[in-house]
Design a protein around this motif. Structure first.
Motif, PDB file in Angstrom:
ATOM      1  N   MET A 121      26.505  52.577  75.156  1.00 33.74           N
ATOM      2  CA  MET A 121      25.260  53.042  74.536  1.00 33.74           C
ATOM      3  C   MET A 121      24.547  54.045  75.440  1.00 33.74           C
ATOM      4  SD  MET A 121      23.531  49.900  72.405  1.00 33.74           S
ATOM      5  CE  MET A 121      23.366  48.768  73.787  1.00 33.74           C
ATOM      6  N   LEU A 122      24.588  53.825  76.757  1.00 31.64           N
ATOM      7  CA  LEU A 122      23.967  54.789  77.672  1.00 31.64           C
ATOM      8  C   LEU A 122      24.659  56.140  77.567  1.00 31.64           C
ATOM      9  CD1 LEU A 122      21.954  55.445  79.934  1.00 31.64           C
ATOM     10  CD2 LEU A 122      23.669  54.620  81.575  1.00 31.64           C
ATOM     11  N   LEU A 123      25.969  56.121  77.470  1.00 35.27           N
ATOM     12  CA  LEU A 123      26.724  57.364  77.326  1.00 35.27           C
ATOM     13  C   LEU A 123      26.307  58.111  76.064  1.00 35.27           C
ATOM     14  CD1 LEU A 123      29.000  59.114  78.445  1.00 35.27           C
ATOM     15  CD2 LEU A 123      30.630  57.577  77.347  1.00 35.27           C
ATOM     16  N   LEU A 124      26.149  57.376  74.974  1.00 34.45           N
ATOM     17  CA  LEU A 124      25.701  57.997  73.725  1.00 34.45           C
ATOM     18  C   LEU A 124      24.277  58.532  73.853  1.00 34.45           C
ATOM     19  CD1 LEU A 124      27.224  55.376  71.291  1.00 34.45           C
ATOM     20  CD2 LEU A 124      27.839  57.801  71.360  1.00 34.45           C
ATOM     21  N   ARG A 125      23.439  57.826  74.624  1.00 34.37           N
ATOM     22  CA  ARG A 125      22.072  58.325  74.841  1.00 34.37           C
ATOM     23  C   ARG A 125      22.078  59.617  75.642  1.00 34.37           C
ATOM     24  NH1 ARG A 125      18.286  54.936  72.946  1.00 34.37           N
ATOM     25  NH2 ARG A 125      18.878  52.743  72.728  1.00 34.37           N
ATOM     26  N   PHE A 126      23.011  59.758  76.593  1.00 35.78           N
ATOM     27  CA  PHE A 126      23.136  61.020  77.318  1.00 35.78           C
ATOM     28  C   PHE A 126      23.349  62.172  76.329  1.00 35.78           C
ATOM     29  CE2 PHE A 126      25.012  58.808  81.307  1.00 35.78           C
ATOM     30  CZ  PHE A 126      23.744  58.602  81.817  1.00 35.78           C
ATOM     31  N   TYR A 127      24.269  61.956  75.391  1.00 35.62           N
ATOM     32  CA  TYR A 127      24.540  62.992  74.391  1.00 35.62           C
ATOM     33  C   TYR A 127      23.326  63.220  73.491  1.00 35.62           C
ATOM     34  CZ  TYR A 127      29.581  62.940  75.437  1.00 35.62           C
ATOM     35  OH  TYR A 127      30.807  63.064  76.045  1.00 35.62           O
ATOM     36  N   LEU A 128      22.681  62.133  73.080  1.00 36.39           N
ATOM     37  CA  LEU A 128      21.518  62.245  72.190  1.00 36.39           C
ATOM     38  C   LEU A 128      20.396  63.041  72.846  1.00 36.39           C
ATOM     39  CD1 LEU A 128      19.830  61.490  69.679  1.00 36.39           C
ATOM     40  CD2 LEU A 128      19.315  59.305  70.791  1.00 36.39           C
ATOM     41  N   VAL A 129      20.047  62.669  74.069  1.00 36.39           N
ATOM     42  CA  VAL A 129      18.965  63.366  74.764  1.00 36.39           C
ATOM     43  C   VAL A 129      19.344  64.812  75.039  1.00 36.39           C
ATOM     44  CG1 VAL A 129      17.600  63.440  76.894  1.00 36.39           C
ATOM     45  CG2 VAL A 129      17.996  61.255  75.745  1.00 36.39           C
ATOM     46  N   GLY A 130      20.618  65.049  75.354  1.00 37.78           N
ATOM     47  CA  GLY A 130      21.068  66.418  75.581  1.00 37.78           C
ATOM     48  C   GLY A 130      20.870  67.287  74.354  1.00 37.78           C
ATOM     49  N   GLU A 131      21.184  66.745  73.173  1.00 41.82           N
ATOM     50  CA  GLU A 131      21.001  67.504  71.942  1.00 41.82           C
ATOM     51  C   GLU A 131      19.516  67.753  71.668  1.00 41.82           C
ATOM     52  OE1 GLU A 131      23.200  68.875  70.037  1.00 41.82           O
ATOM     53  OE2 GLU A 131      25.043  68.029  70.864  1.00 41.82           O
ATOM     54  N   GLU A 132      18.683  66.761  71.947  1.00 38.17           N
ATOM     55  CA  GLU A 132      17.286  66.848  71.525  1.00 38.17           C
ATOM     56  C   GLU A 132      16.366  67.519  72.546  1.00 38.17           C
ATOM     57  OE1 GLU A 132      16.588  63.346  68.314  1.00 38.17           O
ATOM     58  OE2 GLU A 132      16.110  62.842  70.379  1.00 38.17           O
ATOM     59  N   SER A 133      16.783  67.605  73.788  1.00 40.39           N
ATOM     60  CA  SER A 133      15.878  68.159  74.792  1.00 40.39           C
ATOM     61  C   SER A 133      16.359  69.492  75.344  1.00 40.39           C
ATOM     62  CB  SER A 133      15.670  67.153  75.927  1.00 40.39           C
ATOM     63  OG  SER A 133      16.900  66.820  76.541  1.00 40.39           O
ATOM     64  N   SER A 134      17.417  69.498  76.117  1.00 42.49           N
ATOM     65  CA  SER A 134      17.851  70.725  76.781  1.00 42.49           C
ATOM     66  C   SER A 134      18.171  71.829  75.796  1.00 42.49           C
ATOM     67  CB  SER A 134      19.078  70.433  77.648  1.00 42.49           C
ATOM     68  OG  SER A 134      18.769  69.454  78.613  1.00 42.49           O
ATOM     69  N   GLU A 135      18.994  71.532  74.785  1.00 42.83           N
ATOM     70  CA  GLU A 135      19.385  72.563  73.845  1.00 42.83           C
ATOM     71  C   GLU A 135      18.201  73.043  73.015  1.00 42.83           C
ATOM     72  OE1 GLU A 135      22.201  74.023  73.747  1.00 42.83           O
ATOM     73  OE2 GLU A 135      23.291  72.755  75.130  1.00 42.83           O
ATOM     74  N   GLN A 136      17.351  72.127  72.579  1.00 47.72           N
ATOM     75  CA  GLN A 136      16.229  72.544  71.750  1.00 47.72           C
ATOM     76  C   GLN A 136      15.168  73.267  72.568  1.00 47.72           C
ATOM     77  OE1 GLN A 136      14.915  69.352  69.216  1.00 47.72           O
ATOM     78  NE2 GLN A 136      16.908  69.148  68.247  1.00 47.72           N
ATOM     79  N   ALA A 137      15.083  72.967  73.857  1.00 47.14           N
ATOM     80  CA  ALA A 137      14.177  73.750  74.705  1.00 47.14           C
ATOM     81  C   ALA A 137      14.626  75.203  74.743  1.00 47.14           C
ATOM     82  CB  ALA A 137      14.147  73.166  76.117  1.00 47.14           C
ATOM     83  N   LEU A 138      15.939  75.424  74.828  1.00 47.68           N
ATOM     84  CA  LEU A 138      16.443  76.793  74.795  1.00 47.68           C
ATOM     85  C   LEU A 138      16.230  77.419  73.423  1.00 47.68           C
ATOM     86  CD1 LEU A 138      19.720  76.393  76.839  1.00 47.68           C
ATOM     87  CD2 LEU A 138      17.637  77.576  77.526  1.00 47.68           C
ATOM     88  N   GLN A 139      16.330  76.616  72.357  1.00 47.57           N
ATOM     89  CA  GLN A 139      16.053  77.144  71.025  1.00 47.57           C
ATOM     90  C   GLN A 139      14.634  77.694  70.947  1.00 47.57           C
ATOM     91  OE1 GLN A 139      17.525  77.586  68.097  1.00 47.57           O
ATOM     92  NE2 GLN A 139      19.565  76.781  68.508  1.00 47.57           N
ATOM     93  N   ARG A 140      13.687  77.009  71.586  1.00 45.68           N
ATOM     94  CA  ARG A 140      12.306  77.508  71.551  1.00 45.68           C
ATOM     95  C   ARG A 140      12.208  78.857  72.268  1.00 45.68           C
ATOM     96  NH1 ARG A 140      11.155  71.875  71.925  1.00 45.68           N
ATOM     97  NH2 ARG A 140      11.077  71.929  74.195  1.00 45.68           N
ATOM     98  N   GLU A 141      12.964  79.002  73.377  1.00 42.29           N
ATOM     99  CA  GLU A 141      12.979  80.291  74.076  1.00 42.29           C
ATOM    100  C   GLU A 141      13.562  81.377  73.157  1.00 42.29           C
ATOM    101  OE1 GLU A 141      11.810  81.043  76.981  1.00 42.29           O
ATOM    102  OE2 GLU A 141      11.482  79.111  77.973  1.00 42.29           O
ATOM    103  N   LEU A 142      14.619  81.029  72.410  1.00 41.63           N
ATOM    104  CA  LEU A 142      15.298  82.016  71.586  1.00 41.63           C
ATOM    105  C   LEU A 142      14.467  82.447  70.385  1.00 41.63           C
ATOM    106  CD1 LEU A 142      18.870  80.460  71.606  1.00 41.63           C
ATOM    107  CD2 LEU A 142      18.162  82.560  72.750  1.00 41.63           C
ATOM    108  N   ARG A 143      13.499  81.616  69.983  1.00 39.63           N
ATOM    109  CA  ARG A 143      12.719  81.923  68.781  1.00 39.63           C
ATOM    110  C   ARG A 143      11.491  82.794  69.060  1.00 39.63           C
ATOM    111  NH1 ARG A 143      14.179  79.608  64.161  1.00 39.63           N
ATOM    112  NH2 ARG A 143      15.857  78.089  64.281  1.00 39.63           N
ATOM    113  N   ILE A 144      11.400  83.331  70.265  1.00 41.48           N
ATOM    114  CA  ILE A 144      10.310  84.250  70.567  1.00 41.48           C
ATOM    115  C   ILE A 144      10.715  85.639  70.066  1.00 41.48           C
ATOM    116  CG2 ILE A 144       8.927  85.294  72.395  1.00 41.48           C
ATOM    117  CD1 ILE A 144       9.418  82.780  74.059  1.00 41.48           C
TER     118      ILE A 144
END
Length: 260
Positions: free
Chosen positions: A55-78
Motif C-alpha cells: 500500500m505504501l508503494l501504491l501511495r508513492f505512485y498516487l502522491v507522485g501523480e497528484e503532486s509533482s506532476e500536477q505542480a508542473l501542470q500549473r507551471e505549463l498553464r501560464i
C-alpha cells in the motif's frame, strides 16, 4: 544492466534535439544509475513482502501523480499557446485517471485513499519531494528568460525528464513482479500512457525551441538530469528502509492478493 535501459531514441528526437533522448552514461553517473537500479529492485521486493508495504508503494505512485506532476501542470498553464491547451487537458486527465486507479488499488488492499478532485486538493508532498520541486522551480526561473516561449520550455523539459524516469521505474517494477501479478495490468497501463507523454513532450519541445535556442536547451536538459540523479540514491535507500521496517513490524500481514 545497461546504465540507461531506455533504448536509443524512442521518442524520435529530430536533429539538433538529441539532448531530449536519455543520455548514454559513463563513469560515475553510470555506476550511480546501476546502484540505484539494484537498490530499487531490492526495495520493491521488501515493499511487496507485506500488505502495508504494498500500500505504501501504491501511495508513492498516487502522491507522485497528484503532486509533482500536477505542480508542473500549473507551471505549463501560464499562457500556453492555443495549440497546446488541448494536449495539456488530455495529459492532466490521464494523470487524474492514474491517481483514481492507484487509490482504488489501495482501497482493495484494506487502506484508505481517495484521488483529489483537483490539483489544489492534492496532498502536500513529503519533505524530499518538496526539495525536488523547489529545485525544478529554480531551474524554470533561471532558464525561462532565455527562451521565446519563456517558462513553458524549462517546464516541459522537466516534465519530459520526469516522464522518462517514470517509464523506467514502471519498466523495472513490471519486470520484477511479472505479468501474473495483480498489479501488473495497472502498472502496464500507466506505463503506456507515460511513454505516450514522452513522445508528446518531445514533439512540443521541438516545436517551441528555435534553432538559436537549442544549445540552451541542451544545457537545461543536463541540469535537469543531474538534479534527478542527485536525488536517486537517497530516494532508493529510503524506499528500501521503509520496506524492511514494514515487513519486520510486529503483526505485519502478507500482501492481499487480487487476481487480475
Amino acid at each position: 544492466m545497461a546504465a540507461d535501459p531506455t533504448p536509443g531514441n524512442p521518442a524520435g528526437s529530430a536533429p539538433g534535439f538529441e539532448c531530449l533522448s536519455p543520455p548514454r552514461l559513463r563513469g560515475w553517473p553510470a555506476l550511480q544509475a546501476r546502484l540505484v537500479h539494484h537498490v530499487k529492485r531490492a526495495a520493491l521486493r521488501q515493499l511487496h513482502a507485506s500488505n502495508d508495504g504494498e500500500m505504501l508503494l501504491l501511495r508513492f505512485y498516487l502522491v507522485g501523480e497528484e503532486s509533482s506532476e500536477q505542480a508542473l501542470q500549473r507551471e505549463l498553464r501560464i499562457a500556453p499557446p492555443e495549440w497546446l491547451v488541448r494536449q495539456l487537458d488530455q495529459h492532466l486527465a490521464d494523470e487524474q485517471l492514474h491517481a483514481r486507479l492507484f487509490a482504488q488499488a489501495i482501497v482493495e488492499r484494506g487502506g484508505s485513499a481517495q484521488a483529489a478532485a483537483s490539483p489544489e486538493e492534492a496532498p502536500r508532498p513529503d519533505w524530499f519531494s518538496r526539495r525536488k520541486l523547489a529545485r525544478w522551480q529554480a531551474l524554470i526561473r533561471r532558464h525561462a528568460p532565455h527562451f521565446a516561449h519563456g517558462g513553458l520550455v524549462p517546464a516541459y523539459a522537466i516534465g519530459l525528464a520526469a516522464e522518462q524516469m517514470a517509464s523506467r521505474i514502471l519498466q523495472r517494477h513490471c519486470a520484477l513482479i511479472g505479468p501474473q501479478h495483480a498489479l501488473h495490468p495497472l502498472l502496464a497501463r500507466v506505463m503506456a500512457d507515460e511513454d505516450r507523454h514522452i513522445r508528446l513532450c518531445t514533439r512540443t519541445l521541438q516545436r517551441c525551441v528555435a534553432p538559436h535556442e537549442e544549445a540552451r536547451l541542451a544545457q537545461l536538459m543536463r541540469e535537469v538530469r543531474d538534479t534527478e540523479r542527485g536525488f536517486g540514491v537517497t530516494g532508493a535507500l529510503g524506499m528500501w528502509l521503509a520496506g524492511v521496517a514494514l515487513r519486520l513490524r510486529p503483526g505485519s500481514a502478507p500482501p492481499v492478493r487480487h487476481h487480475a
